[in-house]
Design a protein around this motif. Structure first.
Motif, mmCIF file in Angstrom:
data_model
loop_
_atom_site.group_PDB
_atom_site.id
_atom_site.type_symbol
_atom_site.label_atom_id
_atom_site.label_comp_id
_atom_site.label_asym_id
_atom_site.label_seq_id
_atom_site.Cartn_x
_atom_site.Cartn_y
_atom_site.Cartn_z
ATOM 1 N N VAL A 172 -11.427 -30.584 -18.591
ATOM 2 C CA VAL A 172 -11.644 -29.230 -18.079
ATOM 3 C C VAL A 172 -10.553 -28.328 -18.638
ATOM 4 O O VAL A 172 -9.364 -28.603 -18.467
ATOM 5 C CB VAL A 172 -11.623 -29.198 -16.535
ATOM 6 C CG1 VAL A 172 -11.827 -27.765 -16.036
ATOM 7 C CG2 VAL A 172 -12.689 -30.110 -15.951
ATOM 8 N N LEU A 196 -8.421 -19.792 -12.287
ATOM 9 C CA LEU A 196 -9.587 -20.607 -11.971
ATOM 10 C C LEU A 196 -10.723 -19.753 -11.418
ATOM 11 O O LEU A 196 -11.892 -19.932 -11.781
ATOM 12 C CB LEU A 196 -9.209 -21.697 -10.960
ATOM 13 C CG LEU A 196 -8.175 -22.739 -11.403
ATOM 14 C CD1 LEU A 196 -7.983 -23.781 -10.305
ATOM 15 C CD2 LEU A 196 -8.563 -23.410 -12.700
ATOM 16 N N GLU A 197 -10.374 -18.812 -10.544
ATOM 17 C CA GLU A 197 -11.413 -17.962 -9.950
ATOM 18 C C GLU A 197 -12.004 -17.005 -10.974
ATOM 19 O O GLU A 197 -13.236 -16.865 -11.071
ATOM 20 C CB GLU A 197 -10.818 -17.178 -8.775
ATOM 21 C CG GLU A 197 -11.833 -16.291 -8.060
ATOM 22 C CD GLU A 197 -11.234 -15.570 -6.873
ATOM 23 O OE1 GLU A 197 -11.980 -14.813 -6.214
ATOM 24 O OE2 GLU A 197 -10.030 -15.753 -6.592
ATOM 25 N N ASN A 200 -14.101 -18.935 -13.427
ATOM 26 C CA ASN A 200 -15.103 -19.794 -12.787
ATOM 27 C C ASN A 200 -14.939 -21.249 -13.213
ATOM 28 O O ASN A 200 -15.892 -21.936 -13.591
ATOM 29 C CB ASN A 200 -16.516 -19.305 -13.114
ATOM 30 C CG ASN A 200 -17.572 -19.935 -12.211
ATOM 31 O OD1 ASN A 200 -17.298 -20.276 -11.052
ATOM 32 N ND2 ASN A 200 -18.764 -20.104 -12.738
ATOM 33 N N VAL A 201 -13.707 -21.735 -13.146
ATOM 34 C CA VAL A 201 -13.394 -23.114 -13.501
ATOM 35 C C VAL A 201 -13.401 -23.964 -12.238
ATOM 36 O O VAL A 201 -12.689 -23.657 -11.276
ATOM 37 C CB VAL A 201 -12.020 -23.216 -14.200
ATOM 38 C CG1 VAL A 201 -11.674 -24.668 -14.491
ATOM 39 C CG2 VAL A 201 -12.033 -22.395 -15.488
ATOM 40 N N VAL A 202 -14.185 -25.018 -12.246
ATOM 41 C CA VAL A 202 -14.287 -25.927 -11.091
ATOM 42 C C VAL A 202 -13.715 -27.276 -11.498
ATOM 43 O O VAL A 202 -14.054 -27.826 -12.549
ATOM 44 C CB VAL A 202 -15.749 -26.086 -10.637
ATOM 45 C CG1 VAL A 202 -15.847 -27.097 -9.489
ATOM 46 C CG2 VAL A 202 -16.312 -24.728 -10.207
ATOM 47 N N ILE A 203 -12.841 -27.808 -10.642
ATOM 48 C CA ILE A 203 -12.197 -29.085 -10.905
ATOM 49 C C ILE A 203 -12.616 -30.084 -9.841
ATOM 50 O O ILE A 203 -12.564 -29.796 -8.636
ATOM 51 C CB ILE A 203 -10.662 -28.923 -10.918
ATOM 52 C CG1 ILE A 203 -10.248 -28.019 -12.093
ATOM 53 C CG2 ILE A 203 -9.974 -30.285 -11.019
ATOM 54 C CD1 ILE A 203 -8.816 -27.581 -12.031
ATOM 55 N N GLU A 204 -13.049 -31.251 -10.294
ATOM 56 C CA GLU A 204 -13.476 -32.311 -9.393
ATOM 57 C C GLU A 204 -12.595 -33.539 -9.581
ATOM 58 O O GLU A 204 -11.879 -33.665 -10.575
ATOM 59 C CB GLU A 204 -14.944 -32.668 -9.663
ATOM 60 C CG GLU A 204 -15.913 -31.510 -9.460
ATOM 61 C CD GLU A 204 -17.344 -31.914 -9.749
ATOM 62 O OE1 GLU A 204 -17.757 -33.007 -9.302
ATOM 63 O OE2 GLU A 204 -18.032 -31.146 -10.445
ATOM 64 N N ASP A 207 -11.200 -35.462 -12.986
ATOM 65 C CA ASP A 207 -11.198 -34.619 -14.177
ATOM 66 C C ASP A 207 -9.835 -34.653 -14.871
ATOM 67 O O ASP A 207 -8.787 -34.791 -14.231
ATOM 68 C CB ASP A 207 -11.537 -33.173 -13.819
ATOM 69 C CG ASP A 207 -13.012 -32.972 -13.516
ATOM 70 O OD1 ASP A 207 -13.807 -33.879 -13.830
ATOM 71 O OD2 ASP A 207 -13.374 -31.913 -12.960
ATOM 72 N N SER A 252 -5.973 -31.913 -5.718
ATOM 73 C CA SER A 252 -7.116 -31.585 -6.579
ATOM 74 C C SER A 252 -7.887 -32.820 -7.025
ATOM 75 O O SER A 252 -9.056 -32.723 -7.385
ATOM 76 C CB SER A 252 -6.635 -30.823 -7.816
ATOM 77 O OG SER A 252 -5.825 -31.671 -8.629
ATOM 78 N N ARG A 313 -15.988 -27.203 -19.562
ATOM 79 C CA ARG A 313 -16.029 -28.663 -19.458
ATOM 80 C C ARG A 313 -16.502 -29.307 -20.753
ATOM 81 O O ARG A 313 -17.293 -28.728 -21.496
ATOM 82 C CB ARG A 313 -16.950 -29.084 -18.312
ATOM 83 C CG ARG A 313 -16.460 -28.641 -16.940
ATOM 84 C CD ARG A 313 -17.446 -29.054 -15.864
ATOM 85 N NE ARG A 313 -16.860 -28.958 -14.535
ATOM 86 C CZ ARG A 313 -17.396 -29.472 -13.442
ATOM 87 N NH1 ARG A 313 -18.552 -30.135 -13.521
ATOM 88 N NH2 ARG A 313 -16.805 -29.331 -12.265
#
Length: 337
Positions: A172, A196-197, A200-204, A207, A252, A313
């Motif tokens: 990511v 991140l906001e 629009n970066v999403v971390i799961e 990652d 995270s 991603r």
């Protein structure tokens, strides 16, 4: 018998088993790898390593030098480079080249093993601090120095453990240069959350996080003649003294933390209070959480492609060399989009 009675506050020692040596790489499960493979849409590939002779010289770290390549030697001390085998046998027509390299494992694009940074910490609970590393592995016993039997060598936590785990999963990208430019900037929790906001970066969980600052691109543009003052006064880096940022790294679920700059975090770090770590993110990741760090990766072309295509991603394949006993390794990562 357990190697520790006390574990550092905020650490995960023992959570992946008493003898774990790969830390949060354990979070990259087969399910996570299948999800990473689904990020491949076009099949284009990006090499994420600098040439191993960059940055050039030793201004970033006076203890690390560029690789030295030389030929191996044949009988009568003849170099094995453009060597005509007819000199040994008149019936042979082959010409052969064979070389060797003296390599500082953390000179250029690199991985830090979990044996790279430890701490003096009272793991025994006896009131005396001893040298320990992730999951309680001991200095002198498991990570040996030149004065120990057998000489310097990581008998535990060496980079070969990371290599054997097979480093592959979802990468990511977080574009710090896009938010802060190339001005020298300390990025704490609030700044990172804004990036991140905005992007629009999403971390799961599981990652592998890549921080793009533009630092490695500056090194590439300097073409082996790095400007020390310019490099040390440019680009964003994480603020390791920000406790909320450290908590975010813990919470995270990221498995690996990578940047295109010299140390992932600001180096030197902001002044701390009392006894404190010289590099707090190194302490937090390598010593407490078992998060390997990647440094000096070449992320700009991939970052530009991702931005142009509205993505963050990708599939990341990034094993170190499988060199038993080493505390670091060159990295030659490949991103597939």
């Amino acid at each position: 018998m357990s190697r520790w009675v006390n574990r550092p506050e905020g650490s995960n020692w023992g959570d992946f088993g008493p003898d774990d040596q790969i830390g949060r790489l354990n979070l990259i499960t087969p399910e996570k790898i299948r999800a990473a493979a689904a990020e491949v849409k076009t099949g284009e590939r990006f090499c994420l390593s600098l040439p191993l002779d960059l940055p050039g010289g030793n201004i970033l770290n006076p203890r690390r030098y560029p690789p030295e390549i030389s030929p191996t030697m044949r009988s009568q001390n003849r170099p094995n480079m453009n060597y005509n085998l007819s000199q040994d046998d008149p019936n042979m027509i082959d010409v052969i080249c064979d070389d060797m390299v003296v390599l500082h494992t953390q000179y250029s694009s690199q991985w830090d093993s979990l044996a790279h940074v430890g701490q003096e910490f009272d793991a025994d609970g006896d009131g005396r601090a001893e040298i320990v590393y992730y999951n309680g592995y001991r200095g002198g016993e498991h990570i040996r120095g030149p004065e120990d039997e057998g000489g310097s060598r990581a008998l535990a936590l060496g980079i070969e453990n990371m290599a054997a785990a097979g480093v592959q999963g979802r990468g990511v990208m977080i574009d710090l240069e896009g938010a802060f430019g190339r001005a020298k900037t300390l990025v704490g929790y609030d700044g990172l959350m804004r990036v991140l906001e905005t992007d629009n970066v999403v971390i799961e969980e599981g990652d592998m996080i890549c921080l793009h600052t533009g630092f490695a691109q500056m090194i590439m543009d300097m073409d082996g003649k790095p400007d020390k003052d310019k490099l040390h006064n440019s680009c964003a880096a994480l603020d390791g003294r920000d406790g909320r940022l450290l908590n975010w790294i813990s919470d995270s679920g990221l498995s690996l933390l990578i940047a295109d700059n010299y140390a992932v975090e600001a180096y030197p770090s902001r002044a701390g209070h009392g006894n404190c770590a010289f590099l707090p993110i190194h302490e937090h990741c390598l010593f407490k959480l078992g998060i390997h760090l990647g440094e000096l990766w070449y992320l700009t072309p991939l970052n530009n492609w991702l931005k142009a295509n509205g993505r963050s991603r990708f599939l990341l394949t990034a094993p170190p060399i499988r060199l038993p006993g080493a505390v670091g390794s060159p990295a030659n990562p490949v991103a597939t989009v």
